[in-house]
Design an enzyme around this catalytic site. Structure first.
Site, mmCIF file in Angstrom:
data_model
loop_
_atom_site.group_PDB
_atom_site.id
_atom_site.type_symbol
_atom_site.label_atom_id
_atom_site.label_comp_id
_atom_site.label_asym_id
_atom_site.label_seq_id
_atom_site.Cartn_x
_atom_site.Cartn_y
_atom_site.Cartn_z
ATOM 1 N N LYS A 1 16.992 -0.039 10.270
ATOM 2 C CA LYS A 1 17.250 -0.550 8.911
ATOM 3 C C LYS A 1 18.609 -1.248 8.839
ATOM 4 N N GLU B 1 19.908 5.857 4.357
ATOM 5 C CA GLU B 1 19.946 6.391 5.727
ATOM 6 C C GLU B 1 20.914 5.607 6.603
ATOM 7 N N THR C 1 0.812 -1.219 0.000
ATOM 8 C CA THR C 1 0.000 0.000 0.000
ATOM 9 C C THR C 1 0.847 1.271 0.000
ATOM 10 N N GLY C 2 2.185 1.129 0.057
ATOM 11 C CA GLY C 2 3.062 2.293 0.075
ATOM 12 C C GLY C 2 3.442 2.747 -1.332
ATOM 13 N N ASP D 1 -0.080 -8.274 9.631
ATOM 14 C CA ASP D 1 0.793 -7.185 10.058
ATOM 15 C C ASP D 1 2.188 -7.792 10.226
ATOM 16 N N HIS E 1 13.862 8.089 -3.338
ATOM 17 C CA HIS E 1 13.138 8.057 -4.621
ATOM 18 C C HIS E 1 11.702 8.505 -4.376
ATOM 19 N N THR F 1 18.483 1.059 2.915
ATOM 20 C CA THR F 1 18.370 2.498 2.653
ATOM 21 C C THR F 1 19.682 3.259 2.817
ATOM 22 N N ASP G 1 6.380 2.558 -3.083
ATOM 23 C CA ASP G 1 7.089 1.577 -3.920
ATOM 24 C C ASP G 1 6.199 0.382 -4.229
ATOM 25 N N TYR H 1 15.221 5.162 12.723
ATOM 26 C CA TYR H 1 14.919 4.493 11.448
ATOM 27 C C TYR H 1 16.183 3.893 10.836
ATOM 28 N N ALA I 1 7.653 -3.398 3.563
ATOM 29 C CA ALA I 1 6.939 -2.843 4.722
ATOM 30 C C ALA I 1 7.911 -2.276 5.742
ATOM 31 N N ARG J 1 4.240 9.310 -3.809
ATOM 32 C CA ARG J 1 4.931 9.617 -2.555
ATOM 33 C C ARG J 1 3.946 10.163 -1.532
HETATM 34 P P1 NAP Z 1 5.945 3.949 2.411
HETATM 35 O O1 NAP Z 1 5.226 4.623 1.293
HETATM 36 O O2 NAP Z 1 6.049 4.629 3.729
HETATM 37 O O3 NAP Z 1 5.235 2.523 2.638
HETATM 38 C C1 NAP Z 1 5.485 1.762 3.782
HETATM 39 C C2 NAP Z 1 4.619 0.512 3.739
HETATM 40 O O4 NAP Z 1 4.896 -0.268 4.917
HETATM 41 C C3 NAP Z 1 3.116 0.790 3.720
HETATM 42 O O5 NAP Z 1 2.494 -0.123 2.848
HETATM 43 C C4 NAP Z 1 2.707 0.481 5.168
HETATM 44 O O6 NAP Z 1 1.387 0.043 5.306
HETATM 45 C C5 NAP Z 1 3.646 -0.667 5.466
HETATM 46 N N1 NAP Z 1 3.747 -0.928 6.909
HETATM 47 C C6 NAP Z 1 4.082 -0.058 7.900
HETATM 48 N N2 NAP Z 1 4.016 -0.673 9.096
HETATM 49 C C7 NAP Z 1 3.627 -1.965 8.858
HETATM 50 C C8 NAP Z 1 3.367 -3.079 9.688
HETATM 51 N N3 NAP Z 1 3.475 -3.032 11.012
HETATM 52 N N4 NAP Z 1 2.967 -4.239 9.098
HETATM 53 C C9 NAP Z 1 2.829 -4.311 7.760
HETATM 54 N N5 NAP Z 1 3.052 -3.280 6.922
HETATM 55 C C10 NAP Z 1 3.449 -2.119 7.466
HETATM 56 O O7 NAP Z 1 7.421 3.554 1.973
HETATM 57 P P2 NAP Z 1 8.084 3.519 0.497
HETATM 58 O O8 NAP Z 1 8.600 4.867 0.175
HETATM 59 O O9 NAP Z 1 7.159 2.820 -0.429
HETATM 60 O O10 NAP Z 1 9.367 2.618 0.793
HETATM 61 C C11 NAP Z 1 9.314 1.192 0.671
HETATM 62 C C12 NAP Z 1 10.430 0.600 1.521
HETATM 63 O O11 NAP Z 1 11.691 1.073 1.060
HETATM 64 C C13 NAP Z 1 10.384 0.950 3.004
HETATM 65 O O12 NAP Z 1 10.883 -0.151 3.724
HETATM 66 C C14 NAP Z 1 11.331 2.116 3.127
HETATM 67 O O13 NAP Z 1 11.838 2.203 4.439
HETATM 68 C C15 NAP Z 1 12.375 1.739 2.118
HETATM 69 N N6 NAP Z 1 13.107 2.837 1.472
HETATM 70 C C16 NAP Z 1 12.441 3.874 0.901
HETATM 71 C C17 NAP Z 1 13.139 4.876 0.254
HETATM 72 C C18 NAP Z 1 12.434 6.012 -0.438
HETATM 73 O O14 NAP Z 1 13.109 7.011 -0.759
HETATM 74 N N7 NAP Z 1 11.131 5.896 -0.714
HETATM 75 C C19 NAP Z 1 14.542 4.805 0.184
HETATM 76 C C20 NAP Z 1 15.185 3.726 0.762
HETATM 77 C C21 NAP Z 1 14.456 2.733 1.390
HETATM 78 P P3 NAP Z 1 0.181 1.063 5.657
HETATM 79 O O15 NAP Z 1 -0.225 1.638 4.327
HETATM 80 O O16 NAP Z 1 -0.840 0.163 6.243
HETATM 81 O O17 NAP Z 1 0.715 2.080 6.607
HETATM 82 O O1 F7E Z 2 13.229 14.395 4.307
HETATM 83 C C1 F7E Z 2 14.102 17.790 5.276
HETATM 84 C C2 F7E Z 2 14.385 16.657 6.229
HETATM 85 O O2 F7E Z 2 11.306 13.035 5.076
HETATM 86 C C3 F7E Z 2 14.229 14.828 3.407
HETATM 87 C C4 F7E Z 2 12.485 8.108 3.409
HETATM 88 O O3 F7E Z 2 11.886 7.562 2.259
HETATM 89 O O4 F7E Z 2 14.478 8.711 2.203
HETATM 90 C C5 F7E Z 2 13.423 9.225 2.997
HETATM 91 O O5 F7E Z 2 13.947 9.818 4.179
HETATM 92 C C6 F7E Z 2 14.936 16.037 3.978
HETATM 93 C C7 F7E Z 2 15.414 15.878 5.420
HETATM 94 O O6 F7E Z 2 13.051 12.025 3.531
HETATM 95 C C8 F7E Z 2 10.764 19.010 5.914
HETATM 96 O O7 F7E Z 2 14.875 17.139 7.480
HETATM 97 C C9 F7E Z 2 12.730 19.861 5.619
HETATM 98 O O8 F7E Z 2 16.669 16.471 5.541
HETATM 99 O O9 F7E Z 2 11.476 13.654 2.632
HETATM 100 P P1 F7E Z 2 12.152 13.284 3.880
HETATM 101 P P2 F7E Z 2 14.302 11.372 4.275
HETATM 102 O O10 F7E Z 2 14.370 11.737 5.696
HETATM 103 O O11 F7E Z 2 15.503 11.666 3.438
HETATM 104 C C10 F7E Z 2 15.298 7.719 2.831
HETATM 105 C C11 F7E Z 2 16.343 7.257 1.838
HETATM 106 C C12 F7E Z 2 14.503 6.627 3.425
HETATM 107 O O12 F7E Z 2 14.938 5.472 3.482
HETATM 108 C C13 F7E Z 2 13.250 7.008 4.150
HETATM 109 O O13 F7E Z 2 12.380 5.891 4.287
HETATM 110 O O14 F7E Z 2 14.003 17.126 4.005
HETATM 111 N N1 F7E Z 2 12.840 18.505 5.516
HETATM 112 N N2 F7E Z 2 11.453 20.195 5.858
HETATM 113 C C14 F7E Z 2 11.639 17.958 5.691
HETATM 114 N N3 F7E Z 2 11.245 16.670 5.671
HETATM 115 C C15 F7E Z 2 9.923 16.412 5.858
HETATM 116 N N4 F7E Z 2 9.498 15.132 5.810
HETATM 117 N N5 F7E Z 2 9.023 17.424 6.094
HETATM 118 C C16 F7E Z 2 9.382 18.737 6.131
HETATM 119 O O15 F7E Z 2 8.556 19.616 6.323
#
Ligand code: NAP
Ligand code: F7E
Length: 331
Positions: free
Chosen positions: A160, A130, A13-14, A59, A186, A128, A16, A156, A82, A191
């Site tokens: 991870k 991170e 549901t997220g 879950d 990404h 990630t 990706d 986080y 997830a 998003r």
């Molecule tokens: P997202 O939009 O936040 O989606 C997270 C998903 O995890 C949602 O489907 C959520 O379900 C599910 N989830 C959360 N808690 C859960 C639980 N207790 N049991 C089962 N499912 C649960 O994340 P995304 O951006 O698609 O990212 C996908 C994965 O890649 C994540 O693991 C994220 O940490 C990792 N990642 C993301 C990025 C990025 O830039 N997007 C970069 C590096 C790594 P609900 O809809 O029910 O909340």
């Molecule tokens: O923040 C700054 C914030 O929350 C990016 C996740 O997908 O990518 C993501 O993590 C930057 C940070 O992403 C706001 O402080 C400023 O410096 O969009 P973000 P993130 O923290 O980089 C990594 C790779 C993952 O793995 C994670 O799952 O933006 N920032 N002002 C803000 N950030 C948010 N969210 N909101 C603000 O108002």
């Protein structure tokens, strides 16, 4: 005729999860997905968009149900997406994040073993950037790569890293096919609005349409290596098509600040000076920042043939235009 492949996606549901579901459906996979919570309306909304996905309600915290989910779906490929994925939220909820984002992965890997699928199912773990922490000392000039040392800077990131090492440990200990994608940020039209890029593009669209006056953000100087989620899920799939499991960095190889993103997004609606439209509030700042992320995707390019198609200007344009269309159709 080749047999239809089965995939099981957690986090379907997220962001990706949506892109990956589209990709795998286009490739003819039978898709199972984990749906969290008991709300019918959620199931219905998901099924409206993806009627072909077989949903399993559970879950990541429910071990016995995870085993049943693997037994039911008998997947060739498992995409473990997830997680609690919001860094700011993880500071406010560190124990929950550790349980879900960290220990949840252990639960998934054990479920695969207990269900007797350890020798056949291929497992993708969503690691990630991170985990690197954005500090200078461990970053080569060309950006973080698969060999760069880790130094996570949030609950986080720490969770991870536990998940990443657990996944690698199951590969080494049990010979399981487990690959970790170390993905840099990404983004895209799917998003969540709680992440900075989408928060900005949605606000820009609303400002353009006269529905909002300004956007309130945290720190504007941090830099991120931003790419398009549609490109990155293709990389996930490619990882699981290789003969041997391995870990890969997916990144654009460019880094931009939040200010750069603001400038590009406001330019899309013809505004050069974005300052009057942006306010700052400590509420959106973190106890510690990841200052700069830059990835080196050389290995993915050379071994997987992975080349992203959407660049930074293309990403910003795509997101702003999507949000203008969305906000125009919403009352
Ligand atoms: P997202 O939009 O936040 O989606 C997270 C998903 O995890 C949602 O489907 C959520 O379900 C599910 N989830 C959360 N808690 C859960 C639980 N207790 N049991 C089962 N499912 C649960 O994340 P995304 O951006 O698609 O990212 C996908 C994965 O890649 C994540 O693991 C994220 O940490 C990792 N990642 C993301 C990025 C990025 O830039 N997007 C970069 C590096 C790594 P609900 O809809 O029910 O909340
Ligand atoms: O923040 C700054 C914030 O929350 C990016 C996740 O997908 O990518 C993501 O993590 C930057 C940070 O992403 C706001 O402080 C400023 O410096 O969009 P973000 P993130 O923290 O980089 C990594 C790779 C993952 O793995 C994670 O799952 O933006 N920032 N002002 C803000 N950030 C948010 N969210 N909101 C603000 O108002």
């Amino acid at each position: 005729m080749t047999e239809q492949k089965r995939a099981f996606i957690t986090g379907i549901t997220g962001q990706d999860g949506g892109h990956l579901t589209e990709l795998l459906h286009g490739k003819g996979y039978e898709i199972y997905g984990l749906l969290r919570g008991q709300r019918n309306t959620r199931r219905e909304a998901f099924t409206d968009e993806f009627p072909y996905v077989k949903l399993i309600e559970t879950d990541l915290m429910d071990q016995t149900s995870l085993i049943r989910a693997i037994e039911t779906s008998r997947p060739d490929e498992i995409y473990n997406l997830a997680a609690i994925s919001h860094v700011g939220y993880s500071f406010r909820n560190p124990q929950l994040t550790t349980d879900v984002t960290g220990k949840g992965v252990l639960g998934m890997l054990e479920a695969v073993r207990i269900a007797g699928m350890a020798d056949t199912a291929r497992f993708y773990q969503a690691s990630t950037s991170e985990m690197f922490g954005g500090l200078d000392y461990n970053r080569p000039g060309d950006g973080y790569n698969e060999d760069s040392p880790f130094h996570p800077r949030s609950p986080y990131g720490v969770a991870k890293l536990f998940a990443h090492w657990t996944a690698r440990n199951y590969r080494e200990s049990y010979g399981m096919y487990v690959s970790c994608g170390i993905l840099f940020n990404h983004e895209g039209e799917r998003r969540g609005l709680e992440f900075v890029t989408r928060k900005i593009t949605n606000a820009v669209a609303r400002i353009h349409l006269g529905k909002q006056e300004y956007v309130t953000l945290g720190d504007l100087w941090p830099k991120r290596d931003w790419g398009y989620a549609g490109d990155y899920v293709r990389g996930m799939w490619l990882m699981l098509q290789q003969d041997e499991p391995d870990d890969y960095v997916l990144a654009s190889g460019q880094t931009k600040s939040i200010e750069d993103f603001l400038a590009a997004a406001f330019a899309e609606i013809g505004i050069d000076d974005w300052n009057p439209y942006v306010r700052q509030d400590p509420e959106f700042m973190r106890p510690v920042e990841v200052d700069i992320l830059l990835g080196d995707p050389t290995k993915a390019r050379e071994k997987l043939g992975w080349v992203p198609e959407v660049d930074f200007p293309g990403l910003v344009k795509l997101m702003v235009q999507h949000d203008i269309a969305l906000e125009s159709s919403n009352a």
